[in-house]
Scaffold this active site. Structure first.
Site, PDB file in Angstrom:
ATOM      1  N   GLY A 254      58.588  11.065 -44.049  1.00 56.68           N
ATOM      2  CA  GLY A 254      58.578  12.286 -43.251  1.00 56.68           C
ATOM      3  C   GLY A 254      59.948  12.603 -42.690  1.00 56.68           C
ATOM      4  N   GLY A 483      55.528   4.858 -43.760  1.00 56.23           N
ATOM      5  CA  GLY A 483      56.303   4.060 -44.694  1.00 56.23           C
ATOM      6  C   GLY A 483      57.126   2.994 -44.025  1.00 56.23           C
ATOM      7  CB  ALA A 526      57.747  -0.603 -32.924  1.00 59.25           C
ATOM      8  CD  GLU A 721      64.390   9.047 -35.157  1.00 65.28           C
ATOM      9  OE1 GLU A 721      64.681  10.245 -35.235  1.00 65.28           O
ATOM     10  OE2 GLU A 721      63.635   8.584 -34.285  1.00 65.28           O
TER      11      GLU A 721
END
Length: 754
Positions: A254, A483, A526, A721
């Protein structure tokens, strides 16, 4: 055992967390058993294809659907002229909570306005995908065309200040900038630009919608946020949230594009409601350029001033980026500049320019990816101006606390990142002068580095844990696995919290009928869902212990919870490890169907007391052909401070993926619009270039692995990220060191080096 404790104060067995456990969903994926949004086999399924605009601004004067209506297999052609009116027009205002990624203004055939090229303006619904595609191509459209705004530089005079930049102030100011610049011995002042870029996940956006009567809707959607989809659809269709279900068990990438609800999702639901049949709607690769967001073009002005010893005395970061004419999105490029380095005087600003393109959106490390490229390139330029090592310049201006808020860091090991990365990379071999190093084959060799950073984010999340009579556990949370390995790390967290081996824990996700969690964006899954899963596991474990303590038939009867530990499903007395019983024995004797607890975990006062960020250091070795100026990367080393590592294998994969993303951003990626029509001319993976295996060098990832238990109970910060941040600047800095040519306009292509 370690120092992690459960709610009763008993040590937790942490045999699973941190280990490089294989993905629990791996077998399903490689055997084709994992179902994605477009793969649910519903009975009587119809197919829908979006008809898109071919102009950038105007109105639809006429749509001739006669040929499409008569085509084989066609069920319905929906246009703004005949589409059912919705209870709430999503083009008029937000469909989600203010400040969330769900407050997009959408195009769902409720009016005839055209605001960008490739906008949804119709829908062809047919028995097969091929018939729907054919029918969509037969629709003839006449427009009342108007002159669009397509050039950011030309429209810069109309730039405006947004109310905020990603929920932070659009502008900031501290100290006396002019005095700081006057006190400096050296300064750099440059402009850095980044182009439009598109996410291009492997799985295109897709939605399968089915209604049960007129008031219950289920969608199988490729989304990073099932609860966001539920919220928006319930708003648009005027339904209670409980009447809308969103399912997303697997997502094929995404990178931010699937974090928001876009027009195709309610269009699929509208189509299904209109024809009273399930409808599948999948976007083509070309349709993904515009209607599902992109990274906006930016222009960033950086000024850094410093004394001869490298101490920064003043800094300024002014940024302009594009947004759509009908909605607003801010790329917060100055966010990293505000917190990275000490600077007694600083000004930052964000301005938006309205253009006739679709609304931009979050793209892997929004703001930080574009922003660290600019500020970390400027830091490299300042290092050269001062004749100072780039690492030493950064250490000279190391921020011991957040320079903006003055709050202490919840945890920060950036110094260690510089040291570990430099040692692993052998930074000491670098000679400072540009073009001073050569590879054995004669190519110019350049070494560059940059700092990486990304905010540590956490939101409220819930989870459920259930101990079953066979001694296994079932744990669920309505999050998403895009993913990244969420299925796996949640299994590990739950296993340790419950005191079970991971093979005896089944974790499920991806459904709004499960406990609510936040969007899988902002690198918060997470930290948020993981904390909830841990809490649910500990609460369920503690409930089992309390039942055993109260049971006269239990070997644990009459003890206190602090006397008891759990390992491999066995509750036992700490001082007498052979004295105890299993969960299964307890449940069987009590004749219980299960022991179950639903728990919530959310941030507390710590978010107001501490500044919370992840950090890293990226080192790049670049090779440049002296004649052709072709750039090849030879090696990348990244050292990261991201809190506790939950799974060494999936975390490393995420950071490698981030580095690869940074390689694409630095050297290849650029969305190219036709300046006359606003049509994207490279709307496929043949012309929109992304890295392939041959473009990627050896990537060495190192972890500091320092738990941040102030930030959250599991001590982990997100890794999705931060991996892209700093990479682009490190590559640019390496290319400059190799060639002596500074490229300030991404991507770095050979024509800019010749």
């Amino acid at each position: 055992m370690n120092d992690t404790t459960n709610a009763a104060g008993a040590p937790m067995d942490t045999a699973s967390v941190g280990k490089p456990m294989d993905r629990v969903d791996g077998r399903l994926k490689v055997t084709g058993g994992a179902k994605y949004a477009a793969e649910f086999p519903l009975p009587n399924l119809a197919h829908a294809v979006i008809i898109t605009s071919t102009i950038a601004k105007g109105r639809i004067a006429k749509m001739d659907t006669s040929a499409a209506d008569a085509a084989p297999g066609v069920i319905k052609i929906l246009t703004p002229m005949n589409a059912p009116r919705l209870p709430h027009d999503p083009s008029a205002g937000p469909g989600g909570e203010s400040g969330s990624p769900q407050n997009r203004k959408l195009n769902v055939l409720q009016n005839d306005s055209v605001s960008y090229n490739n906008q949804p303006i119709g829908l062809a619904i047919a028995e097969t995908l091929e018939q729907a595609m054919h029918a969509a191509a037969l629709v003839q459209v006449e427009y009342a065309e108007e002159k669009p705004l397509l050039d950011m530089k030309r429209e810069k005079t109309n730039a405006y200040q947004p109310k905020s930049a990603n929920q932070e102030p659009a502008d900031t100011q501290r100290g006396d900038l002019h005095a700081g610049k006057r006190d400096a011995s050296k300064s750099v002042e440059q402009t850095y630009t980044t182009p439009m870029e598109n996410h291009n996940p492997m799985e295109p956006h897709a939605t399968t919608a089915v209604w049960d009567g007129d008031d219950h809707l289920t969608v199988y959607d490729a989304t990073q946020g099932v609860f966001g989809v539920q919220s928006v659809l319930s708003h648009i269709f005027g339904l209670p949230k409980t009447n809308v279900r969103c399912v997303s068990y697997f997502v094929g990438g995404g990178f931010g594009s699937k974090g928001s609800v876009w027009s195709h999702i309610p269009l699929a639901a509208l189509a299904a409601k209109t024809i009273q049949r399930p409808v599948k709607l999948s976007l083509t690769r070309a349709q993904m350029f515009g209607m599902v967001g992109y990274r906006p073009q930016t222009e960033q002005h950086l000024m850094l001033a410093a004394k001869s010893d490298g101490a920064i005395t003043a800094s300024r970061h002014a940024s302009w980026s594009q947004t759509s004419t009908f909605d607003e999105f801010v790329e917060p490029t100055a966010a990293a500049t505000r917190i990275l380095y000490e600077s007694p005087a600083q000004e930052t600003s964000h301005r938006l320019i309205r253009l006739n393109y679709g609304t931009p959106t979050y793209m892997r490390a929004p703001g930080e990816s574009s922003g660290t490229y600019a500020v970390e390139t400027a830091m490299d330029e300042l290092a050269y101006a001062l004749k100072m090592d780039p690492i030493q310049l950064r250490l000279r201006n190391y921020a011991e606390a957040d320079p903006e808020s003055k709050k202490p860091w919840s945890s920060k090991s950036l110094r260690e990142c510089y040291q570990v990365g430099a040692d692993k990379f052998a930074w000491s071999r670098r000679t400072p002068e540009p073009r001073s190093m050569r590879a054995p084959d004669g190519r110019l060799l350049g070494l560059g580095m940059a700092t990486a950073t990304y905010p540590a984010r956490r939101s409220a999340a819930s989870a459920l844990a259930r101990l079953l009579p066979d001694g296994t556990a079932y744990v669920q949370a309505g999050t998403q696995d895009i993913g990244t390995g969420t299925y796996t790390i949640m299994t590990q967290i739950a296993a340790d919290a419950l005191g079970l081996p991971p093979e005896r824990v089944r974790f499920e996700l991806g459904d709004t009928e499960m406990p609510e969690t936040p969007v899988s964006g902002g690198s918060q899954t997470a930290a948020s869902t993981g904390s909830a899963v841990k809490q649910a596991g500990m609460d369920t474990r503690d409930q089992a212990i309390q039942i055993a303590i109260a049971d006269p038939a239990s070997p644990l009867h009459g003890l206190t919870a602090s006397d008891i530990d759990v390992k491999n499903g066995m509750m036992f007395v700490k001082s007498q490890p052979n004295k105890g019983e299993t969960y299964a024995e307890l449940i069987a004797r009590q004749k219980l169907p299960k022991i179950e607890v639903k728990s919530q975990s959310k941030p507390g006062a710590e978010k107001d007391q501490y500044a919370m960020h992840s950090f890293g250091a990226v080192f790049v070795e670049a090779l440049v052909d002296p004649d052709l100026c072709e750039v090849r990367l030879n090696r990348v080393v990244g050292a990261y401070d991201v809190g506790r590592i939950l799974n060494a294998k999936t975390a490393r994969s995420q950071l490698i993926g981030g580095v690869v993303y940074g390689v694409g951003m630095a050297l290849m990626e650029q969305t190219v619009p036709d300046p006359r029509t606003g049509r994207i001319v490279n709307r496929d993976l043949a012309e929109y270039h992304v890295p392939i295996n041959a473009d990627i060098p050896e990537i060495d990832i190192e972890f500091i692995n320092q738990p941040d238990t102030i930030f959250n109970p599991i001590g982990a910060r997100g890794v999705g990220e931060i991996g892209i941040t700093g990479v682009v600047a490190a590559i640019g800095n390496a290319v400059y060191h190799a060639t002596g040519v500074r490229v300030r306009d991404l991507p770095i292509t050979l024509d800019k080096l010749i």
